[in-house]
Design a protein around this motif. Structure first.
Motif, PDB file in Angstrom:
ATOM      1  N   PRO A  90      13.401 -44.128  32.654  1.00 56.12           N
ATOM      2  CA  PRO A  90      13.226 -44.811  33.936  1.00 56.12           C
ATOM      3  C   PRO A  90      13.413 -43.857  35.106  1.00 56.12           C
ATOM      4  CG  PRO A  90      14.668 -46.047  32.492  1.00 56.12           C
ATOM      5  CD  PRO A  90      14.478 -44.715  31.867  1.00 56.12           C
ATOM      6  N   GLN A  91      12.644 -44.099  36.130  1.00 54.14           N
ATOM      7  CA  GLN A  91      12.764 -43.261  37.316  1.00 54.14           C
ATOM      8  C   GLN A  91      14.019 -43.609  38.102  1.00 54.14           C
ATOM      9  OE1 GLN A  91       9.235 -43.156  39.743  1.00 54.14           O
ATOM     10  NE2 GLN A  91       9.825 -41.182  40.583  1.00 54.14           N
ATOM     11  N   ALA A  94      15.337 -49.291  42.360  1.00 51.95           N
ATOM     12  CA  ALA A  94      15.102 -50.725  42.236  1.00 51.95           C
ATOM     13  C   ALA A  94      13.783 -51.069  41.559  1.00 51.95           C
ATOM     14  CB  ALA A  94      15.132 -51.361  43.626  1.00 51.95           C
ATOM     15  N   THR A  95      13.185 -50.103  40.894  1.00 49.73           N
ATOM     16  CA  THR A  95      11.917 -50.371  40.219  1.00 49.73           C
ATOM     17  C   THR A  95      12.060 -50.131  38.729  1.00 49.73           C
ATOM     18  OG1 THR A  95      11.003 -48.135  40.210  1.00 49.73           O
ATOM     19  CG2 THR A  95      10.800 -49.391  42.254  1.00 49.73           C
ATOM     20  N   ASN A  96      11.068 -50.564  37.975  1.00 44.71           N
ATOM     21  CA  ASN A  96      11.060 -50.274  36.551  1.00 44.71           C
ATOM     22  C   ASN A  96       9.989 -49.245  36.210  1.00 44.71           C
ATOM     23  OD1 ASN A  96       9.150 -52.118  37.239  1.00 44.71           O
ATOM     24  ND2 ASN A  96       9.783 -53.686  35.801  1.00 44.71           N
ATOM     25  N   LYS A  97       9.775 -48.305  37.118  1.00 41.33           N
ATOM     26  CA  LYS A  97       8.838 -47.225  36.846  1.00 41.33           C
ATOM     27  C   LYS A  97       9.402 -46.301  35.783  1.00 41.33           C
ATOM     28  CE  LYS A  97       8.687 -45.640  41.021  1.00 41.33           C
ATOM     29  NZ  LYS A  97       8.321 -44.717  42.119  1.00 41.33           N
ATOM     30  N   LEU A  98       8.502 -45.728  35.000  1.00 41.82           N
ATOM     31  CA  LEU A  98       8.883 -44.766  33.983  1.00 41.82           C
ATOM     32  C   LEU A  98       8.357 -43.390  34.346  1.00 41.82           C
ATOM     33  CD1 LEU A  98       8.073 -46.752  30.709  1.00 41.82           C
ATOM     34  CD2 LEU A  98      10.353 -46.199  31.594  1.00 41.82           C
ATOM     35  N   PHE A 100       7.039 -40.113  32.440  1.00 44.18           N
ATOM     36  CA  PHE A 100       6.586 -39.709  31.121  1.00 44.18           C
ATOM     37  C   PHE A 100       6.586 -38.188  31.015  1.00 44.18           C
ATOM     38  CE2 PHE A 100       5.008 -43.544  29.067  1.00 44.18           C
ATOM     39  CZ  PHE A 100       4.912 -44.430  30.125  1.00 44.18           C
TER      40      PHE A 100
END
Lengths: 110, 115
Positions: A90-91, A94-98, A100
């Motif tokens: 996870p980045q 407050a987000t669920n960005k990944l 890679f």
């Protein structure tokens, strides 16, 4: 800053040999890490996540906080394991960005 | 093989033309993402949206634009300002919260070739 490193672009092994796909990370805090897989002509999909402590298709991955690693392992490679493998974390915030990694192509030779 | 669909599978355009890639999902996911996949560079985030009518730039948003007018749809426009648009584009979605929110479901991708 959060980062994922997959040092190998290509890993070629023979069928029946052990496999270890390397993933190193940098993350402030306790990371949640993932392995995604993309088989030929198929969609990218989640293979496993460290929090589940599961074995999927014979693959396992252990989080080593001391070495900041999350290597993917399988004791005996099969030809159908040939695919592109991505490590992700996870980045944060407050987000669920990944984030890679750059991916490792696993080629299992007969 | 439903869930999240992208169309078309292959797209060819002339340099200087804008082109829009479609992404639709029926998973009732709040969050949607656009990635670009290039050999040796992994997946790079272009734009993401956590909720309808809201979206944020990712790491490589320059030359791209998106909209999120409906929960199910997140189209990506590759504009003529994108310097190197030829690539494989992946759309993904995820639920917005909870332990499973990091599991992203991917579409089959669109390969865009600009000449």
């Amino acid at each position: 800053a959060q980062r994922v490193t997959q040092p190998e672009k290509l890993l070629s092994v023979f069928k029946g040999a052990p496999v270890e796909l390397k993933c190193n990370y940098s993350y402030s805090g306790s990371p949640e890490l993932f392995w995604y897989v993309q088989y030929s002509r198929q969609r990218l999909q989640l293979l496993l996540r460290h929090i589940s402590r599961e074995s999927i298709k014979g693959f396992t991955a252990d989080l080593n906080k001391g070495e900041t690693s999350f290597h993917l392992k399988k004791p005996f490679a099969q030809e159908e394991d040939s695919a592109m493998y991505y490590c992700a974390l996870p980045q944060g915030g407050a987000t669920n960005k990944l984030i890679f990694g750059t991916g490792t192509l696993l080629a299992v030779q007969p | 093989d439903g869930g999240i669909t992208q169309s078309p599978k292959y797209l060819f355009r002339k340099e200087g033309q804008n082109v829009t890639l479609s992404c639709e999902q029926n998973l009732n996911h709040d969050a949607m993402y656009w990635y670009r996949q290039d050999p040796g560079q992994g997946l790079r985030l272009i734009y993401y949206s956590q909720i309808v009518n809201d979206f944020q730039k990712g790491d490589i948003a320059e030359g791209y634009s998106v909209s999120r007018e409906k929960k199910e749809s997140f189209p990506l426009t590759v504009t003529s300002a994108q310097k190197n648009p030829t690539a494989f584009y992946l759309c993904a979605s995820s639920i917005d919260s909870g332990l499973s929110s990091y599991e992203q479901y991917f579409g089959p991708g669109t390969r865009l070739t600009v000449t």
